[in-house]
Design a protein around this motif. Structure first.
Motif, mmCIF file in Angstrom:
data_model
loop_
_atom_site.group_PDB
_atom_site.id
_atom_site.type_symbol
_atom_site.label_atom_id
_atom_site.label_comp_id
_atom_site.label_asym_id
_atom_site.label_seq_id
_atom_site.Cartn_x
_atom_site.Cartn_y
_atom_site.Cartn_z
ATOM 1 N N LEU A 53 0.854 -1.179 0.000
ATOM 2 C CA LEU A 53 0.000 0.000 0.000
ATOM 3 C C LEU A 53 0.892 1.231 0.000
ATOM 4 C CD1 LEU A 53 -2.796 1.372 0.271
ATOM 5 C CD2 LEU A 53 -2.484 1.204 2.768
ATOM 6 N N MET A 54 0.788 2.021 -1.060
ATOM 7 C CA MET A 54 1.573 3.242 -1.164
ATOM 8 C C MET A 54 0.611 4.422 -1.151
ATOM 9 S SD MET A 54 4.373 1.991 -3.973
ATOM 10 C CE MET A 54 5.283 3.514 -3.969
ATOM 11 N N LEU A 55 0.763 5.270 -0.146
ATOM 12 C CA LEU A 55 -0.113 6.423 0.004
ATOM 13 C C LEU A 55 0.699 7.701 -0.149
ATOM 14 C CD1 LEU A 55 -2.121 5.245 3.138
ATOM 15 C CD2 LEU A 55 -2.817 5.088 0.738
ATOM 16 N N ILE A 56 0.140 8.649 -0.887
ATOM 17 C CA ILE A 56 0.769 9.949 -1.058
ATOM 18 C C ILE A 56 -0.107 10.977 -0.335
ATOM 19 C CG2 ILE A 56 -0.319 10.391 -3.300
ATOM 20 C CD1 ILE A 56 2.413 11.698 -4.097
ATOM 21 N N PHE A 57 0.544 11.830 0.432
ATOM 22 C CA PHE A 57 -0.154 12.825 1.246
ATOM 23 C C PHE A 57 0.057 14.208 0.666
ATOM 24 C CE2 PHE A 57 0.177 9.193 3.887
ATOM 25 C CZ PHE A 57 -0.875 9.263 4.785
ATOM 26 N N ASN A 58 -0.996 15.019 0.750
ATOM 27 C CA ASN A 58 -0.876 16.396 0.293
ATOM 28 C C ASN A 58 -1.714 17.313 1.159
ATOM 29 O OD1 ASN A 58 -3.622 16.514 -1.075
ATOM 30 N ND2 ASN A 58 -2.661 14.853 -2.204
ATOM 31 N N ASP A 59 -1.281 18.571 1.200
ATOM 32 C CA ASP A 59 -2.096 19.603 1.836
ATOM 33 C C ASP A 59 -2.753 20.387 0.710
ATOM 34 O OD1 ASP A 59 -0.134 21.338 0.887
ATOM 35 O OD2 ASP A 59 0.716 21.748 2.852
ATOM 36 N N VAL A 60 -3.303 21.518 0.984
ATOM 37 C CA VAL A 60 -4.042 22.252 -0.050
ATOM 38 C C VAL A 60 -3.159 22.713 -1.197
ATOM 39 C CG1 VAL A 60 -5.936 22.988 1.419
ATOM 40 C CG2 VAL A 60 -3.857 24.364 1.322
ATOM 41 N N SER A 61 -1.848 22.850 -0.971
ATOM 42 C CA SER A 61 -1.002 23.438 -2.009
ATOM 43 C C SER A 61 0.009 22.501 -2.649
ATOM 44 C CB SER A 61 -0.261 24.650 -1.445
ATOM 45 O OG SER A 61 0.582 24.245 -0.382
ATOM 46 N N SER A 62 0.387 21.413 -1.981
ATOM 47 C CA SER A 62 1.457 20.591 -2.542
ATOM 48 C C SER A 62 1.501 19.195 -1.930
ATOM 49 C CB SER A 62 2.811 21.276 -2.329
ATOM 50 O OG SER A 62 3.103 21.357 -0.948
ATOM 51 N N ASN A 63 2.287 18.332 -2.574
ATOM 52 C CA ASN A 63 2.557 17.010 -2.017
ATOM 53 C C ASN A 63 3.442 17.166 -0.790
ATOM 54 O OD1 ASN A 63 1.160 15.540 -4.002
ATOM 55 N ND2 ASN A 63 2.888 15.706 -5.395
ATOM 56 N N VAL A 64 3.125 16.431 0.257
ATOM 57 C CA VAL A 64 3.827 16.538 1.538
ATOM 58 C C VAL A 64 4.790 15.377 1.741
ATOM 59 C CG1 VAL A 64 3.499 16.506 4.042
ATOM 60 C CG2 VAL A 64 1.994 17.890 2.600
ATOM 61 N N GLY A 65 4.344 14.160 1.437
ATOM 62 C CA GLY A 65 5.173 12.989 1.687
ATOM 63 C C GLY A 65 4.431 11.713 1.354
ATOM 64 N N GLN A 66 5.033 10.606 1.773
ATOM 65 C CA GLN A 66 4.459 9.300 1.448
ATOM 66 C C GLN A 66 4.631 8.334 2.598
ATOM 67 O OE1 GLN A 66 6.148 6.105 0.778
ATOM 68 N NE2 GLN A 66 8.045 6.982 1.567
ATOM 69 N N VAL A 67 3.729 7.359 2.640
ATOM 70 C CA VAL A 67 3.825 6.227 3.557
ATOM 71 C C VAL A 67 3.637 4.976 2.720
ATOM 72 C CG1 VAL A 67 2.752 4.990 5.481
ATOM 73 C CG2 VAL A 67 2.989 7.478 5.585
ATOM 74 N N ARG A 68 4.516 3.994 2.978
ATOM 75 C CA ARG A 68 4.406 2.700 2.295
ATOM 76 C C ARG A 68 4.249 1.629 3.350
ATOM 77 N NH1 ARG A 68 8.467 -1.080 0.668
ATOM 78 N NH2 ARG A 68 10.049 0.445 1.203
ATOM 79 N N ILE A 69 3.277 0.748 3.140
ATOM 80 C CA ILE A 69 3.038 -0.393 4.025
ATOM 81 C C ILE A 69 3.159 -1.642 3.163
ATOM 82 C CG2 ILE A 69 1.408 -1.537 5.565
ATOM 83 C CD1 ILE A 69 0.233 1.260 6.166
ATOM 84 N N GLN A 70 4.159 -2.460 3.469
ATOM 85 C CA GLN A 70 4.519 -3.618 2.646
ATOM 86 C C GLN A 70 4.375 -4.899 3.467
ATOM 87 O OE1 GLN A 70 5.951 -3.806 -0.732
ATOM 88 N NE2 GLN A 70 5.434 -5.937 -0.331
ATOM 89 N N GLU A 71 3.617 -5.858 2.927
ATOM 90 C CA GLU A 71 3.475 -7.146 3.597
ATOM 91 C C GLU A 71 4.820 -7.869 3.592
ATOM 92 O OE1 GLU A 71 0.612 -11.091 3.522
ATOM 93 O OE2 GLU A 71 0.112 -9.366 2.269
ATOM 94 N N GLU A 72 5.193 -8.373 4.763
ATOM 95 C CA GLU A 72 6.464 -9.086 4.914
ATOM 96 C C GLU A 72 6.249 -10.576 5.123
ATOM 97 O OE1 GLU A 72 9.876 -7.959 5.000
ATOM 98 O OE2 GLU A 72 8.883 -6.348 3.909
ATOM 99 N N SER A 73 5.267 -10.913 5.929
ATOM 100 C CA SER A 73 4.956 -12.313 6.208
ATOM 101 C C SER A 73 3.497 -12.380 6.638
ATOM 102 C CB SER A 73 5.877 -12.861 7.315
ATOM 103 O OG SER A 73 5.668 -12.152 8.526
ATOM 104 N N ASP A 74 3.038 -13.567 6.943
ATOM 105 C CA ASP A 74 1.641 -13.764 7.299
ATOM 106 C C ASP A 74 1.213 -12.804 8.406
ATOM 107 O OD1 ASP A 74 -0.855 -15.102 7.151
ATOM 108 O OD2 ASP A 74 -0.325 -16.205 8.967
ATOM 109 N N LYS A 75 0.335 -11.870 8.062
ATOM 110 C CA LYS A 75 -0.268 -10.913 8.999
ATOM 111 C C LYS A 75 0.715 -9.905 9.585
ATOM 112 C CE LYS A 75 -4.154 -13.119 8.543
ATOM 113 N NZ LYS A 75 -4.762 -12.948 7.271
ATOM 114 N N ASN A 76 1.860 -9.727 8.951
ATOM 115 C CA ASN A 76 2.846 -8.748 9.393
ATOM 116 C C ASN A 76 3.255 -7.865 8.228
ATOM 117 O OD1 ASN A 76 3.588 -9.472 12.282
ATOM 118 N ND2 ASN A 76 3.744 -11.447 11.242
ATOM 119 N N VAL A 77 3.247 -6.558 8.468
ATOM 120 C CA VAL A 77 3.646 -5.589 7.459
ATOM 121 C C VAL A 77 4.699 -4.652 8.043
ATOM 122 C CG1 VAL A 77 1.458 -5.655 6.183
ATOM 123 C CG2 VAL A 77 1.745 -4.006 8.049
#
Length: 156
Positions: A53-77
């Protein structure tokens, strides 16, 4: 007002800029500069991968940053974050981590989110703590002494 959306292929260039930022590279477990070709291959693989899951964050004027959540093993990211240099120091990291982890856990309540933070990266350590992550232990992760934090859905 901070908003987020799932990353799309058109976001590749901004991710490339963030990933090769000097501060981001220094705090990453792989500190080498990433080539455009390598980044494009990685980005294409991740943005189309249902276990990432790759999420990009922004405020009213620009891109702020990103968060990535990657599955590693059964039920763990594993979760990772980067904030654009022009937005650091504004409290966005805590909010991004809260929004991303709450969103992920609302869709995947049986999962545990793990965060590994290099021991010298105190800004990230405090952001994860403020975002409701619980300290587990000091450990060695990818050859670096690191803080290990977790977040689960039914935290009391």
């Amino acid at each position: 007002m901070l908003e987020f959306r799932k990353a799309i292929l058109d976001d590749s260039a901004v991710y490339f800029e963030w990933t090769n930022d000097e501060v981001v590279r220094n705090q990453s477990f792989n500190s080498e500069v990433i080539s455009w070709e390598e980044h494009c291959n990685w980005f294409l693989d991740r943005v189309n991968n249902p276990s990432c899951l790759m999420l990009i964050f922004n405020d009213v004027s620009s891109n702020v940053g990103q968060v990535r959540i990657q599955e590693e093993s059964d039920k763990n990211v594993i979760i990772g974050i980067s904030v654009g240099k022009e937005h650091r120091g504004k409290g966005y990291a805590k909010l991004m981590l809260e929004l991303a982890s709450d969103y992920f856990l609302s869709e995947n309540p049986e999962f545990c989110i793990h965060a590994y933070i290099k021991s010298q990266n105190l800004h990230s350590k405090f952001a994860f703590e403020k975002a409701g992550f619980d300290f587990v232990e000091m450990t060695t992760y990818k050859d670096h002494v690191s803080y290990h934090y977790i977040k689960i859905k039914n935290k009391k």
